[in-house]
Design a protein around this motif. Structure first.
Motif, PDB file in Angstrom:
ATOM      1  N   TYR A 174       1.140  48.406  25.665  1.00 31.20           N
ATOM      2  CA  TYR A 174       1.183  49.833  25.336  1.00 31.20           C
ATOM      3  C   TYR A 174       1.696  50.680  26.495  1.00 31.20           C
ATOM      4  N   GLY A 175       1.462  50.232  27.726  1.00 30.37           N
ATOM      5  CA  GLY A 175       1.901  50.985  28.890  1.00 30.37           C
ATOM      6  C   GLY A 175       0.905  52.051  29.300  1.00 30.37           C
ATOM      7  N   SER A 176       1.099  52.580  30.505  1.00 30.35           N
ATOM      8  CA  SER A 176       0.234  53.637  31.012  1.00 30.35           C
ATOM      9  C   SER A 176       0.299  54.852  30.100  1.00 30.35           C
ATOM     10  N   HIS A 177      -0.889  55.301  29.621  1.00 28.46           N
ATOM     11  CA  HIS A 177      -0.970  56.434  28.690  1.00 28.46           C
ATOM     12  C   HIS A 177      -0.087  56.212  27.456  1.00 28.46           C
ATOM     13  N   ASP A 178      -0.009  54.945  27.011  1.00 26.35           N
ATOM     14  CA  ASP A 178       0.772  54.576  25.813  1.00 26.35           C
ATOM     15  C   ASP A 178       2.257  54.911  25.934  1.00 26.35           C
ATOM     16  N   ARG A 179       2.769  54.884  27.166  1.00 25.50           N
ATOM     17  CA  ARG A 179       4.168  55.282  27.362  1.00 25.50           C
ATOM     18  C   ARG A 179       5.145  54.373  26.623  1.00 25.50           C
ATOM     19  N   HIS A 180       4.899  53.065  26.640  1.00 25.40           N
ATOM     20  CA  HIS A 180       5.800  52.134  25.958  1.00 25.40           C
ATOM     21  C   HIS A 180       5.797  52.375  24.454  1.00 25.40           C
ATOM     22  N   ARG A 238       5.137  55.153  22.918  1.00 26.82           N
ATOM     23  CA  ARG A 238       5.813  56.415  22.611  1.00 26.82           C
ATOM     24  C   ARG A 238       7.332  56.255  22.633  1.00 26.82           C
ATOM     25  N   LEU A 239       7.823  55.400  23.527  1.00 25.20           N
ATOM     26  CA  LEU A 239       9.268  55.139  23.552  1.00 25.20           C
ATOM     27  C   LEU A 239       9.726  54.482  22.251  1.00 25.20           C
ATOM     28  N   LEU A 295       9.264  49.207  32.417  1.00 27.46           N
ATOM     29  CA  LEU A 295       9.917  50.207  31.576  1.00 27.46           C
ATOM     30  C   LEU A 295      11.327  49.767  31.210  1.00 27.46           C
TER      31      LEU A 295
END
Length: 330
Positions: A39-45, A47-48, A95
């Motif tokens: 998911y990445g930090s703060h769901d960054r992945h 969101r992309l 990323l």
């Protein structure tokens, strides 16, 4: 009597998520650690992926639910599955990995060729410079065995190494094996000083140089020492079966027919092979048939094997190289 209707204003993203979705699918994530990386930090992945394909993503209890059109959901799930493979193989996810997976999925969905290869040098993407090179990259992505034949300077070896590193970085294979026949071009191996390792090193130097362009020195040393990348003379391939590997045979015009058969039968489960060479520069003894010339007739019509022919129009070295190739064709 007219009734007043209250109109709720939404932003573009809010309005999208208010609309009913026609199709749903789910992705299973095995544990919290895996989910955190994916998911990445703060769901960054996430969101992309969401913004790239306009899907609604909801994560709960080890399940990631996807909502949207069938095409959007299926493409998004394919991207997430690729990323999950990287997480499970390497324990990390950059990323750059996410962005590259999105680019590849969009290109595949539109039928366009993927124009960049992500290698280990941060911020470096290897791109094809000619139509022939683009076809070569597409062939390596789609086929388990690819033969690339063309003159010097067309990027045969360089692009194969780039693709191998991309596969290793993404977790699609677990090791790279690079091989070359130690055949002299006018000089004898015995004239070189040192032991056998020192004698064959000059023949393998172009492979080291290609890798050094795409990885920093520390990574190269680490991967060579751990055998994640192995560079060796063709003779050392006998008796081995290579699974889950990306295998490159360079300068294959200097293989005999028997050597070519021996090499090709090393192909193991979940492995890919790329064979490169220039059939106009054969250094074998007079009367010895090149395995690269012979193999074209033998394997040309087998499924999952691709032959790519580069020409002088694909030469990307110094501009004089193309003139020199032309001069020797007269």
């Amino acid at each position: 009597m007219n009734q007043k209707v209250k109109i709720q204003k939404y932003s573009e993203s809010e309005r999208y998520f208010q609309e009913p979705q026609a199709y749903q699918n789910t992705l299973i994530v095995e544990n919290d650690t895996e989910a955190s990386i994916l998911y990445g930090s703060h769901d960054r992945h996430l969101r992309l992926v969401r913004d790239a394909f306009q899907v609604h993503l909801v994560a709960r209890h080890g399940l990631l639910k996807l909502e949207g059109t069938k095409e959007q959901v299926n493409t998004s799930k394919e991207v997430l599955n690729r990323l999950l493979e990287i997480v499970r193989a390497t324990g990390r996810l950059d990323l750059d990995d996410v962005e590259q997976a999105i680019i590849e999925a969009k290109c595949e969905a539109s039928g366009e060729s993927v124009q960049a290869i992500d290698v280990f040098q941060r911020g470096l993407f290897i791109k094809p410079k000619t139509d022939g090179q683009t076809k070569y990259l597409e062939a390596m992505k789609k086929n388990d065995l690819v033969f690339c034949i063309g003159p010097a300077g067309t990027g045969k070896t360089y692009l194969a190494v780039a693709m191998a590193l991309s596969f290793l970085k993404s977790g699609r294979i677990r090791r790279i094996v690079l091989a070359r026949p130690a055949v002299e071009a006018g000089e004898k191996l015995g004239f070189l000083p040192g032991d056998i390792k020192a004698k064959v090193n000059p023949y393998l130097r172009p492979l080291y140089d290609a890798i050094a362009d795409m990885m920093d020195v520390g990574h190269v040393k680490k991967y060579l020492e751990s055998d994640l990348i192995e560079i060796l003379p063709l003779a050392y391939m006998r008796g081995r079966t290579l699974n889950d590997a990306f295998i490159i045979l360079d300068e294959a015009q200097n293989c005999t027919v028997k050597q070519m058969k021996t090499f090709l039968t090393r192909l193991g489960v979940k492995s890919r092979v790329v064979v490169t060479g220039d059939i106009t520069q054969v250094d074998l003894s007079a009367g010895e048939l090149s395995g690269l010339i012979d193999v074209q007739e033998r394997l040309m019509n087998i499924n999952n094997i691709s032959f790519v022919y580069l020409t002088k129009a694909d030469i990307v070295r110094h501009k004089l190289v193309q003139d020199i190739v032309d001069a020797y064709e007269l």
